[in-house]
Design a protein around this motif. Structure first.
Motif, short mmCIF file in Angstrom:
data_model
loop_
_atom_site.label_atom_id
_atom_site.label_comp_id
_atom_site.label_asym_id
_atom_site.label_seq_id
_atom_site.Cartn_x
_atom_site.Cartn_y
_atom_site.Cartn_z
N PRO A 1 18.34 11.28 72.60
CA PRO A 1 16.80 11.48 72.73
C PRO A 1 16.57 12.14 71.53
CG PRO A 1 18.41 12.87 73.77
CD PRO A 1 19.33 12.57 73.12
N ARG B 1 5.96 10.01 80.39
CA ARG B 1 6.82 9.75 81.29
C ARG B 1 6.67 8.98 81.83
NH1 ARG B 1 8.27 15.76 84.32
NH2 ARG B 1 9.82 16.30 82.58
N ALA C 1 6.64 5.66 79.91
CA ALA C 1 8.76 5.57 79.65
C ALA C 1 9.03 4.84 80.70
CB ALA C 1 9.05 6.57 79.13
N ILE D 1 11.62 12.49 81.05
CA ILE D 1 11.80 12.69 79.48
C ILE D 1 11.50 15.11 78.93
CG2 ILE D 1 10.00 11.93 77.75
CD1 ILE D 1 10.08 9.13 78.58
N MET E 1 12.76 11.89 73.29
CA MET E 1 12.79 9.81 73.40
C MET E 1 14.02 9.79 73.27
SD MET E 1 9.18 9.29 74.10
CE MET E 1 8.83 7.85 75.29
N ASN E 2 14.48 8.55 73.25
CA ASN E 2 15.14 7.66 72.57
C ASN E 2 14.55 6.22 72.72
OD1 ASN E 2 15.63 6.31 74.58
ND2 ASN E 2 17.49 7.25 75.94
N GLN F 1 13.56 4.71 75.04
CA GLN F 1 12.47 4.88 75.86
C GLN F 1 10.83 4.84 74.94
OE1 GLN F 1 13.67 8.61 76.28
NE2 GLN F 1 14.38 8.25 78.48
N LEU F 2 11.33 4.89 73.48
CA LEU F 2 10.67 4.48 72.78
C LEU F 2 9.30 3.05 72.15
CD1 LEU F 2 10.17 7.29 70.23
CD2 LEU F 2 8.20 7.08 70.97
N SER G 1 7.39 1.94 75.72
CA SER G 1 6.61 2.68 75.66
C SER G 1 5.08 2.60 75.49
CB SER G 1 6.31 3.78 75.54
OG SER G 1 7.75 4.92 77.00
#
Lengths: 309, 309, 309, 309
Positions: free
Chosen positions: D63, D144, D147, D152, D201-202, D205-206, D209
């Protein structure tokens, strides 16, 4: 430099009479409600001389908000406290910008152009807030001492109004802090600054309080050295190039005296080796200077041929 | 204002002696080759007084390029020619910007802040070029008349160099023309401006030529009224707030005299009711003012306590 | 990206019909007399597609002054001539300033933000003037070649008008020259620039001339490689961020196509892999973009869902 | 627009391998201690596609502080909440200034140029702080939700650091408030803004999203409409002209994808109709963009020929 007119009082009376109704050419500052309620018709002029005369005409006893005129007194305190190291944090150049512009402060990396534009006065407020245990009390005491009047007060109504409408001054101070040029906490700096702006004084008091600037730093009433002879010259130099906002050049051009105005409608002008003039009339021109106040001072200066140039 | 020192010549000799080697702290202007070739070690100071004294030390006979000092003379000619209508085309406020900045001119819609920054001097050049059949000849005649010396000349080498490297001044003038504030053709304005900048004079000549500004507009040698008493005050006011580029405030603060410098290394300073100082040393500081020239004038002013403030 | 509407001509006719009278919301450019005399009621839209369709509505045969649309063609020529070294003399960033602002150029030391603001286009004009023995002829030939029409001409009336009113462009060019970023003589640069701005073309010609930008650099009519595939992407990127003056962001936001407008009232928009739209209507909005021209293009783009984003 | 490479994972592995050691060309953000301690050698790239692929290489699980990438999500929330009235308080034009410049904000009377420079994002933070009972919680919930991960979190260490070093953002916000363009109390606005910047975030995830921005507003995993189709185009348009600070034009020129970077070293890029790339490497170039992060994205985009232009 000048011969004292035989009948100073009569001269001032005539000047006041000549300005009847002209206040309508200006507009009372309305950015804070507390200033907007002042009667636009009030006006006054006082002259204090080194040899002890104190003459006035108009509403000379009416107290008004000194606003930016307080910058002169704050500067004296900061120069006395910091000495020449002050000039590492603020310059002494004319600004060439409206008095509250944030653009120049950004360009010049948080170093204000001079101590009598808002950014510079906020820097001075930081010096005072950082170097006095209670800078507001110290400032009020200094003013009472210079005016020799313990009744001088902070108008709390004005102060509260300033706080609520002080967002631009907050922006200037936070910007300087982002450049590392503010030591105290920003709310503390603002609180000091708005306090000194909110002091109420009348023309007689202001004229007398500044006699030391016409007398090489020495108060002629007490022989007290308020600031050094050199600093007295320096402050007059700064007021000459920068004291009247973005109309400073025109004022030097047409009147030729070190001066400082405030949005409360007051103006003080130093006549080196002679005395101090203070005028007051609330309605302002587009530069933030009192319309009638400027007329009164230039009328007096021209009649007596007072230009330092 | 001041008592004349018993031995003016000795005072000046000591000042010159105190500056040996200090020229190394500055850098000779090199934007045009013709200026870059001047010897950096030359220096001089002259003092001309209202009562007819003319004293100097150093290389007082060496002519140098007067450059921006010519702005003072151009301004006098334009004020005499146009009267107060001049001030509809140029303001009288300090600029707060480097002397040749184009940014401010854009902001202020082609109206220069004052007549002694480059934009303002180019505006003045336009006034002269538009109102004289041969403005260059008129300017040269005016200089010869004031200096009482028909040998004063235009350095053609400097003039050609200025023309070739005058792109920024061309940009300033075309920008003003785009705002409708230039009447003549731009090349004609530039040609006049570079001509007046290229005049060569020495310290003695410059000091004497400006005596009228220390004497309410009257040349004390001839009793000729060179400009009105009011305009004499006004010019000194402008020089006080704006004559030393972006170091004008500091100069007012530390010296306190109306002054004008040029990138040729010359500086003139007016001592109202007393006389004129002219100093010269080619190497400049970062503001474009002569390092040693400033030292010489501030040394003299401080020794005699000359500040007008 | 899009399906070709069955009846393109009908779509365009409806669009033109929808704009009757709306020209009154804008104002024909009047900074030069030659543009001010064009009838405000004229309007046209043309669409050229990669598969050879050419459809239009309104006054599609009426030639108009292409003005800043010429910047696209000049850029293609300069990129072809200089290769990537061009980008040492001009950046490719949005300007965030009115199209002819001199302030940014001063800040950034004579390096224009991008080649489609005036300063950047003047820099491109310098490249062409410096690298072609006759850059004006070369430009005109390029335009005639792309439009496949030897009758395309320079409107001498417009050209003379531009020259007379070109003081701001002169200021921009002299300022760049003062920073060493202009190689040719300034009058020569201006003469080239005003020449390319003064070319007259109609909507059909412009739409067809730019097909290569919708087709990775290849003119689909001739299979000629007009610029590299990469440069085709790059030009579209610059037009997307900067082609519509200080309304470029809004145009990307609402239309989403690379585009360029001119003060003659023309607008071209590239639809990658599909074709080119050209619209024209002389009255401009406050940003300098054709009011009706923008409506026509956004109407067409929205109906077909053409946004590249 | 593009064909999916047969072996996406292998492509990404090769890209990561090609960047070994190049992080040394940048410098980890050190304006707050909490960011300065991140290892400069970490790097990752993830690609999420509309058809459900999620592929990565490098430290894809680590993250990092999303910082300015949060501006995209804040903008989505504010557009959903206010609708088009948002655009009366913030423009959509490129800024042409460093991302945190206060000068432009002053010029344009407190109206930020676009919502992804600091001033604009603070304006958006004000919208959220004013329209949600608990805007910080709402923001975290939104992240959240997008993602699909309740873990998060807000990095409190980063948040406290931001608060302490947030003087310039305070200055920007107070300046907007002085123009009447901030509704909530300034400390509340700053607290929201620093909270959203401090989310960790990692890359995986991004990337996931933001799939809705590549898919006309619809999250392809859930078919949920996150924003309108039109707003999806609009956000991509803003990211294309302004998402990469003062390197946005160059990024459009060389890569040609809507993108947003953060000083934590992350960059996201939208590939319309295909998917999202997220790269991360802490060391930044002089514009505040991740050196290796940009290399990774441009390498991927060029290999696949992804430019939208």
């Amino acid at each position: 430099m000048t011969s004292i007119p035989k009948n100073l009082a009569k001269t001032l009376d005539k000047l006041i009479a000549s300005q009847q109704g002209l206040y309508r050419e200006g507009k009372v500052a309305d950015y804070i409600p507390a200033l907007a309620t002042v009667s636009p018709e009030l006006m006054a002029i006082s002259v204090a001389t080194l040899d002890g005369k104190l003459v006035g005409a108009g509403d000379i006893q009416a107290p008004f908000s000194i606003q930016s005129i307080s910058k002169v007194f704050g500067l004296v305190m900061a120069m006395n406290r910091l000495g020449d190291s002050l000039w590492q944090r603020v310059r002494m150049e004319p600004s060439g910008q409206p008095f509250n512009s944030i653009i120049q402060l950004e360009w010049e990396k948080g170093i204000p152009r001079n101590p009598v534009i808002n950014a510079g006065a906020l820097l001075v407020a930081d010096v005072l807030a950082s170097h006095y245990s209670s800078s507001k009390l110290a400032f009020l005491s200094f003013m009472r001492h210079l005016a020799n009047d313990e009744n001088i007060y902070i108008d709390q109504n004005v102060y509260q109004s300033e706080l609520i409408h002080g967002n631009r001054n907050a922006a200037l101070t936070y910007l300087m802090k982002s450049f590392g040029n503010i030591e105290a906490e920003v709310p503390e700096v603002l609180s000091h600054y708005f306090t000194q702006c909110s002091i109420s004084m009348n023309c007689h008091q202001l004229a007398q309080s500044l006699l030391f600037l016409a007398n090489k730093g020495v108060d002629p009433r007490t022989n007290e050295q308020i600031c050094t002879r050199q600093d007295s010259h320096r402050i007059n130099a700064i007021l000459s190039t920068s004291g009247m906002y973005d109309q400073s050049g025109e004022f030097a051009f047409s009147v030729g005296l070190p001066a400082k105005s405030g949005v409360g409608g007051g103006i003080i002008a130093i006549i080196p080796n002679y005395g101090v003039i203070c005028s007051w009339s609330p309605p302002l021109n587009k530069f933030g200077n009192s319309v009638v106040g400027m007329n009164l001072i230039s009328g007096f200066a021209n009649e007596l041929g007072l230009s330092i140039y």
